[in-house]
Design a protein around this motif. Structure first.
Motif, PDB file in Angstrom:
ATOM      1  N   ASN A 153       1.071  -1.466   0.145  1.00 30.46           N
ATOM      2  CA  ASN A 153       0.449  -0.098   0.197  1.00 30.46           C
ATOM      3  C   ASN A 153       0.859   1.053  -0.619  1.00 30.46           C
ATOM      4  OD1 ASN A 153      -2.186  -0.543   0.170  1.00 30.46           O
ATOM      5  ND2 ASN A 153      -2.262  -1.919   2.146  1.00 30.46           N
ATOM      6  N   ARG A 156      -0.600   6.698  -2.563  1.00 35.41           N
ATOM      7  CA  ARG A 156      -1.588   7.088  -3.486  1.00 35.41           C
ATOM      8  C   ARG A 156      -2.235   5.323  -3.679  1.00 35.41           C
ATOM      9  NH1 ARG A 156       1.905   9.554  -4.957  1.00 35.41           N
ATOM     10  NH2 ARG A 156       3.461   7.855  -6.788  1.00 35.41           N
ATOM     11  N   ARG A 157      -1.898   4.217  -4.128  1.00 41.50           N
ATOM     12  CA  ARG A 157      -2.649   2.751  -4.087  1.00 41.50           C
ATOM     13  C   ARG A 157      -1.630   1.864  -4.007  1.00 41.50           C
ATOM     14  NH1 ARG A 157      -1.772   3.115 -10.852  1.00 41.50           N
ATOM     15  NH2 ARG A 157       0.526   3.806 -11.025  1.00 41.50           N
ATOM     16  N   LYS A 158      -2.588   0.626  -3.856  1.00 38.41           N
ATOM     17  CA  LYS A 158      -1.394  -0.523  -3.369  1.00 38.41           C
ATOM     18  C   LYS A 158      -1.240  -1.118  -4.951  1.00 38.41           C
ATOM     19  CE  LYS A 158      -3.087  -4.901  -1.338  1.00 38.41           C
ATOM     20  NZ  LYS A 158      -3.687  -5.432  -1.270  1.00 38.41           N
ATOM     21  N   TYR A 263      -8.352  -4.957  -5.379  1.00 39.35           N
ATOM     22  CA  TYR A 263      -7.025  -3.967  -4.654  1.00 39.35           C
ATOM     23  C   TYR A 263      -7.308  -2.968  -4.632  1.00 39.35           C
ATOM     24  CZ  TYR A 263      -2.754  -6.650  -6.444  1.00 39.35           C
ATOM     25  OH  TYR A 263      -1.732  -7.514  -6.450  1.00 39.35           O
ATOM     26  N   GLY A 264      -8.786  -2.257  -4.385  1.00 41.93           N
ATOM     27  CA  GLY A 264      -9.755  -1.159  -4.034  1.00 41.93           C
ATOM     28  C   GLY A 264     -10.150  -1.943  -2.980  1.00 41.93           C
ATOM     29  N   TYR A 267      -6.980  -0.980  -0.673  1.00 42.75           N
ATOM     30  CA  TYR A 267      -6.780  -0.132  -0.432  1.00 42.75           C
ATOM     31  C   TYR A 267      -7.478   0.967   0.321  1.00 42.75           C
ATOM     32  CZ  TYR A 267      -3.749   4.219  -1.285  1.00 42.75           C
ATOM     33  OH  TYR A 267      -3.296   5.871  -1.145  1.00 42.75           O
ATOM     34  N   VAL A 325      -9.276   3.400  -7.741  1.00 44.08           N
ATOM     35  CA  VAL A 325      -7.886   2.348  -7.626  1.00 44.08           C
ATOM     36  C   VAL A 325      -7.787   1.332  -8.361  1.00 44.08           C
ATOM     37  CG1 VAL A 325      -7.011   1.169  -6.200  1.00 44.08           C
ATOM     38  CG2 VAL A 325      -8.112   3.359  -5.415  1.00 44.08           C
ATOM     39  N   SER A 326      -9.335   1.288  -9.137  1.00 43.87           N
ATOM     40  CA  SER A 326      -9.956  -0.552  -9.133  1.00 43.87           C
ATOM     41  C   SER A 326      -8.740  -0.347 -11.163  1.00 43.87           C
ATOM     42  CB  SER A 326     -10.838  -1.011  -9.759  1.00 43.87           C
ATOM     43  OG  SER A 326     -10.990  -1.675 -10.130  1.00 43.87           O
TER      44      SER A 326
END
Ligand code: NAD
Ligand code: ZN
Length: 357
Positions: A153, A156-158, A263-264, A267, A325-326
Motif C-alpha cells: 500500500n 496513492r494506491r496499492k 486491490y481497491g 487499499y 483505484v481499481s
C-alpha cells in the motif's frame, strides 16, 4: 513489452522439514562478517519455530507488524532501522505469510536502492539488484514466494514493486510450517491461488506455460478444498505446491477482474487480500461464470460464510475512490477484457459492482 522469460527463484527446497536446511544454506551468506536479517511473522513469536531460527550475534530478527497489509512507509522504516544498525547485510530471510514475503522482498530491494519504496511501485523501476533473499512461506496461496512483485500500500494506491530484482533467490517450501493456520485463514489464502488460476486461464495473456501451471494449481486446489476436513502434512504439501504453481501461472500471464477490484477493497477499506478476493469472486457470474459457481460450492464445502453488505452503505466519494483505484490496474483489465476494456467497463458499471458487495 518484456521479451525475456520472467526471473524465478534459482533454488527451491521442497518437502517436509526442509526448514532444517536453513543453517547450512545461510553459512556461505555469512562469509566476510555479513549479518542476516530475519523477518518473522509475529504469529510465531515465542513459538517453537521462533526458537528454530538460526540467529547469530550480529543478526537482526524482526517481527514486523502485519495487522495491516504491508505499506511503502513500513518498508522505509525497516530500511532505516537496518541502516542505523550499520550492518553489512548478507541476506534477508522472510518467514511468514504473503505479507512477510512482500516485506522481505521489498526490504531486500530497498537496501540496495535509493529513495522510498513508493518510488518503485510500478513496473521495472528498480535499478540495482537486491540483497540475496530467501522466502519461507507459512501460509499457502498468494504465490508471493515465487512472483516478481512485492505488493505494497503506497501513498496513492496499492501496487506492487514489479521487477526482475523482486523474486526471491531461494525458497524453502516446508509444508510442516503451514499446519497451524486457522481453517478460515487457510481458506481465504488458498482461494487466492484458486482465483489466480481462474483469472490466468480466463485471460487474454495466457501462454502455454501459464496454462500448464495454472491448470496444475487449480487441480491441486480442488483436491484440497473439496476435502476440507483433511488437513495434514500431505494435504499441505499439495497446497504449498498449488500456491507455487499458481504463482508461476500468473508470472507468465496476469490476473483479472477479481484482483483489479480487490486491490481497491484492500487499499480503500483495508480488507485483507484473501477475503477481499473472495468478496469479489462471489459476484463474478458475468466474467467467470463456471468458476463463480464452483467457488460457491467451495464456500459451502468449507463452511465459510462471507460477510455481506460490506460496500452497501458507502458514500459516493468512497465508491468513487474504490472505482479509481481499481480502474488504475490497466494490465489486469486488459488481460480480463481485452484492449477495449475501457468501453466494456465504464465507471458506472464498476461502481455498481462495488455497491453490490
Ligand atoms: P498474511 O501474510 O497477511 O497473514 C494473515 C494472518 O495469518 C496473519 O495474522 C499472520 O500472522 C497469520 N499467519 C501466517 N502464517 C500462519 C500460520 N502458519 N499459522 C497461523 N497463522 C499464520 O496472509 P496471506 O494471505 O498469506 O498474504 C496476504 C498478503 O499477500 C497481502 O498483503 C497481499 O497483498 C499479498 N499478496 C502478494 C502477492 C505477490 O505476488 N507478491 C500475491 C498475492 C497476495
Ligand atoms: Zn492474489
Amino acid at each position: 513489452m518484456r521479451l525475456q522469460q520472467p526471473v524465478f527463484p534459482d533454488t527451491v527446497h521442497f518437502g517436509r522439514n526442509s526448514f532444517d536446511l536453513l543453517p547450512t544454506r545461510l553459512s556461505p551468506l555469512r562469509e566476510g562478517g555479513n549479518a542476516l536479517i530475519f523477518l518473522l511473522d509475529p504469529f510465531f513469536s515465542g513459538k517453537p519455530l521462533h526458537q528454530r531460527i538460526p540467529v547469530e550475534k550480529n543478526d537482526l530478527l524482526l517481527l514486523p507488524d502485519i495487522s495491516h497489509e504491508p505499506s511503502t512507509a513500513q518498508v522505509d522504516q525497516l530500511v532505516a532501522l537496518v541502516r542505523e544498525s550499520n550492518l553489512q547485510v548478507g541476506a534477508v530471510v522472510g518467514i511468514g505469510g504473503g505479507s512477510i514475503m512482500d516485506l522481505a522482498k521489498s526490504l531486500a530491494i530497498m537496501l540496495n536502492n535509493p529513495g522510498s519504496a513508493a518510488d518503485y511501485q510500478g513496473w521495472d523501476l528498480v535499478r540495482y539488484p537486491a540483497v540475496y533473499k530467501i522466502g519461507i512461506p507459512t501460509l499457502c496461496g498468494t504465490g508471493a514466494e515465487v512472483t516478481r512483485t512485492a505488493v505494497l500500500n503506497g501513498p496513492r494506491r496499492k501496487l506492487g514493486i514489479n521487477s526482475d530484482h523482486t523474486p526471491f533467490d531461494e525458497l524453502i517450501l516446508d509444508p510442516e510450517l503451514t499446519l497451524g493456520a486457522p481453517a478460515e485463514q487457510r481458506f481465504y489464502t488458498g482461494m487466492d491461488c484458486f482465483i489466480h488460476c481462474v483469472e490466468s486461464l480466463g485471460g487474454k495473456k495466457q501462454t502455454e506455460q501459464s496454462t500448464f501451471y495454472s491448470t496444475q494449481a487449480l487441480s491441486l486446489c480442488r483436491e484440497v478444498f473439496y476435502e476440507p476436513k483433511r488437513m495434514d502434512a500431505c494435504t499441505q504439501e499439495k497446497l504449498i505446491l498449488a500456491s507455487y504453481a499458481g504463482g508461476m501461472g500468473i508470472m507468465n500471464s496476469q490476473v483479472g477482474v477479481v484482483h483489479a477490484m480487490s486491490y481497491g477493497l484492500g487499499y480503500v477499506l483495508g480488507i485483507r487480500h484473501g477475503l477481499a478476493n473472495c468478496l469479489v469472486m462471489d459476484k463474478m457470474d458475468e466474467y467467470y461464470p463456471a468458476a463463480t459457481e464452483e467457488f460457491r460450492e467451495l464456500l459451502s464445502c468449507n463452511g465459510v460464510t462471507l460477510p455481506s453488505g460490506v460496500c452497501r452503505d458507502l458514500d459516493k466519494d468512497t465508491l468513487n475512490l474504490l472505482t479509481d483505484v481499481s480502474l488504475g490496474m490497466r494490465p489486469l483489465w486488459e488481460n480480463a477484457l481485452g484492449d477495449d476494456w475501457e468501453e466494456r467497463m465504464p465507471r458506472e458499471k464498476l461502481r455498481a459492482m462495488f455497491s453490490s458487495i
